[in-house]
Design a protein around this motif. Structure first.
Motif, short mmCIF file in Angstrom:
data_model
loop_
_atom_site.label_atom_id
_atom_site.label_comp_id
_atom_site.label_asym_id
_atom_site.label_seq_id
_atom_site.Cartn_x
_atom_site.Cartn_y
_atom_site.Cartn_z
N ALA A 38 80.26 -12.75 46.88
CA ALA A 38 80.44 -11.58 46.02
C ALA A 38 80.08 -11.85 44.56
O ALA A 38 80.60 -11.21 43.66
CB ALA A 38 81.86 -11.03 46.13
N SER A 39 79.17 -12.79 44.34
CA SER A 39 78.73 -13.06 42.97
C SER A 39 77.59 -12.15 42.54
O SER A 39 77.28 -12.06 41.35
CB SER A 39 78.30 -14.53 42.83
OG SER A 39 77.25 -14.84 43.72
N GLY A 40 76.94 -11.48 43.50
CA GLY A 40 75.86 -10.57 43.16
C GLY A 40 74.48 -11.05 43.58
O GLY A 40 73.47 -10.61 43.05
N LYS A 41 74.42 -11.95 44.56
CA LYS A 41 73.15 -12.52 45.01
C LYS A 41 72.21 -11.45 45.55
O LYS A 41 71.03 -11.38 45.16
CB LYS A 41 73.40 -13.59 46.08
CG LYS A 41 74.24 -14.76 45.61
CD LYS A 41 74.48 -15.76 46.71
CE LYS A 41 75.34 -15.23 47.83
NZ LYS A 41 76.72 -14.89 47.40
N SER A 42 72.72 -10.63 46.45
CA SER A 42 71.88 -9.57 47.05
C SER A 42 71.44 -8.57 46.00
O SER A 42 70.29 -8.10 46.00
CB SER A 42 72.64 -8.85 48.16
OG SER A 42 72.98 -9.74 49.20
N THR A 43 72.36 -8.25 45.08
CA THR A 43 72.03 -7.28 44.02
C THR A 43 70.94 -7.82 43.12
O THR A 43 69.97 -7.11 42.79
CB THR A 43 73.29 -6.98 43.19
OG1 THR A 43 74.30 -6.42 44.04
CG2 THR A 43 72.98 -5.99 42.07
N LEU A 44 71.05 -9.09 42.71
CA LEU A 44 70.03 -9.68 41.85
C LEU A 44 68.69 -9.75 42.58
O LEU A 44 67.64 -9.46 41.98
CB LEU A 44 70.46 -11.07 41.39
CG LEU A 44 69.47 -11.79 40.47
CD1 LEU A 44 69.22 -10.99 39.19
CD2 LEU A 44 69.97 -13.20 40.13
N ALA A 45 68.72 -10.12 43.85
CA ALA A 45 67.47 -10.19 44.63
C ALA A 45 66.77 -8.84 44.66
O ALA A 45 65.54 -8.75 44.48
CB ALA A 45 67.77 -10.67 46.05
N TYR B 46 76.58 -13.51 35.63
CA TYR B 46 76.40 -12.20 36.26
C TYR B 46 77.73 -11.51 36.47
O TYR B 46 78.00 -10.92 37.52
CB TYR B 46 75.67 -12.37 37.60
CG TYR B 46 74.72 -11.24 37.94
CD1 TYR B 46 73.64 -10.96 37.12
CD2 TYR B 46 74.89 -10.47 39.09
CE1 TYR B 46 72.76 -9.93 37.42
CE2 TYR B 46 74.02 -9.46 39.40
CZ TYR B 46 72.95 -9.19 38.57
OH TYR B 46 72.08 -8.18 38.88
N GLN B 47 78.59 -11.60 35.43
CA GLN B 47 79.87 -10.90 35.48
C GLN B 47 79.64 -9.39 35.59
O GLN B 47 80.42 -8.67 36.20
CB GLN B 47 80.67 -11.22 34.22
CG GLN B 47 82.15 -10.91 34.29
CD GLN B 47 82.92 -11.99 35.05
OE1 GLN B 47 82.36 -12.96 35.51
NE2 GLN B 47 84.22 -11.80 35.19
N LYS B 48 78.56 -8.95 34.97
CA LYS B 48 78.10 -7.58 35.10
C LYS B 48 76.58 -7.60 35.03
O LYS B 48 75.97 -8.65 34.75
CB LYS B 48 78.67 -6.70 33.97
CG LYS B 48 78.32 -7.16 32.58
CD LYS B 48 78.97 -6.27 31.52
CE LYS B 48 78.63 -6.76 30.11
NZ LYS B 48 79.24 -5.89 29.07
N HIS B 49 75.96 -6.47 35.31
CA HIS B 49 74.50 -6.42 35.30
C HIS B 49 73.98 -6.93 33.96
O HIS B 49 74.46 -6.53 32.89
CB HIS B 49 74.04 -4.98 35.53
CG HIS B 49 72.54 -4.85 35.57
ND1 HIS B 49 71.74 -5.68 36.34
CD2 HIS B 49 71.70 -3.99 34.92
CE1 HIS B 49 70.47 -5.33 36.17
NE2 HIS B 49 70.43 -4.32 35.31
N ASN B 50 73.01 -7.83 34.02
CA ASN B 50 72.53 -8.53 32.84
C ASN B 50 71.03 -8.27 32.66
O ASN B 50 70.19 -9.08 33.06
CB ASN B 50 72.81 -10.03 33.01
CG ASN B 50 72.58 -10.83 31.76
OD1 ASN B 50 71.82 -10.43 30.89
ND2 ASN B 50 73.25 -11.98 31.66
#
Length: 216
Positions: A17-24, A194-198
């Motif tokens: 839940a760190s945002g890997k899929s979102t960043l990809a 990546y605490q929030k969208h960067n």
């Protein structure tokens, strides 16, 4: 037909839940002028089909390297790098056991592999041109994970109740994350907060990848 595209490969890792899929997805969207394929490590979890259902619940893991079908994952990345398509989920994986519909992944200019265990494997690391580690406060990750599960956005375990989720986190995540995921920060070329969208960091990453694609 095999293509010779010489794609750029990017690995993205970090805790659950760190945002890997979102960043990809953000990277692929920003590079929409280039063909990208995203490979999700979670499709390569072992099915543990050799165990009875009762035994399986005791030994199954999603946070220890033993839970990954490494040979299959490495083979698929090598095929994509060589320009060959692959079909997921592969036999022997949890996704295949759960009758997940098959999908054909075609290679392109960019291959993004994302998953919380990928940098533990040196063969995978050696296949990556750029390695990113997403750094997020553990309390925030826990909250995101529980919210995601409550919303039914997890895997086969999303239907489990909160008590089960907590017990799973204690049994599988807490002892394994610091050993098999967090320590792999040392292999990253870039640690991404990546605490929030960067957006600023995203643009820097995209610019670097674009340059690699154009100069491959």
């Amino acid at each position: 037909m095999t293509q010779n595209l010489n794609p750029v490969t990017v690995g993205i890792t970090g805790g659950s839940a760190s945002g890997k899929s979102t960043l990809a997805k953000h990277i692929a969207n920003e590079l929409n002028g280039h063909k990208s394929v995203i490979v999700n490590q979670d499709l390569y979890f072992r099915d543990y089909a050799e165990y009875s259902p009762e035994e399986r619940e005791k030994v199954i893991t999603a946070n220890h390297p033993d839970g990954i079908c490494w040979d299959v994952l490495i083979n698929h990345i090598n095929k994509l790098v060589s320009g060959e398509p692959v079909t997921v989920p592969a036999p022997g994986t949890r996704a295949a056991l759960g009758n997940r519909p098959q999908d054909k992944l075609e290679t392109g200019d960019l291959i993004i592999l994302e998953g919380h265990l990928i940098f533990w494997n040196q063969q995978i690391r050696d296949l990556m041109d750029l390695k990113l580690f997403i750094d997020v406060d553990p309390h925030e990750r826990v909250l995101r994970r529980l919210l995601r599960a409550a919303a039914g956005k997890e895997d086969e375990y999303s239907a489990k109740d909160l008590q089960w989720q907590v017990e799973w986190y204690r049994r599988d995540v807490i002892p394994n994350f610091p050993v098999y995921t967090e320590t792999c920060k040392q292999y990253a070329d870039l640690v991404v907060p990546y605490q929030k969208h960067n957006p600023a960091t995203l643009q820097m990453i995209v610019a670097g990848i674009r340059d690699r694609i154009m100069n491959r």
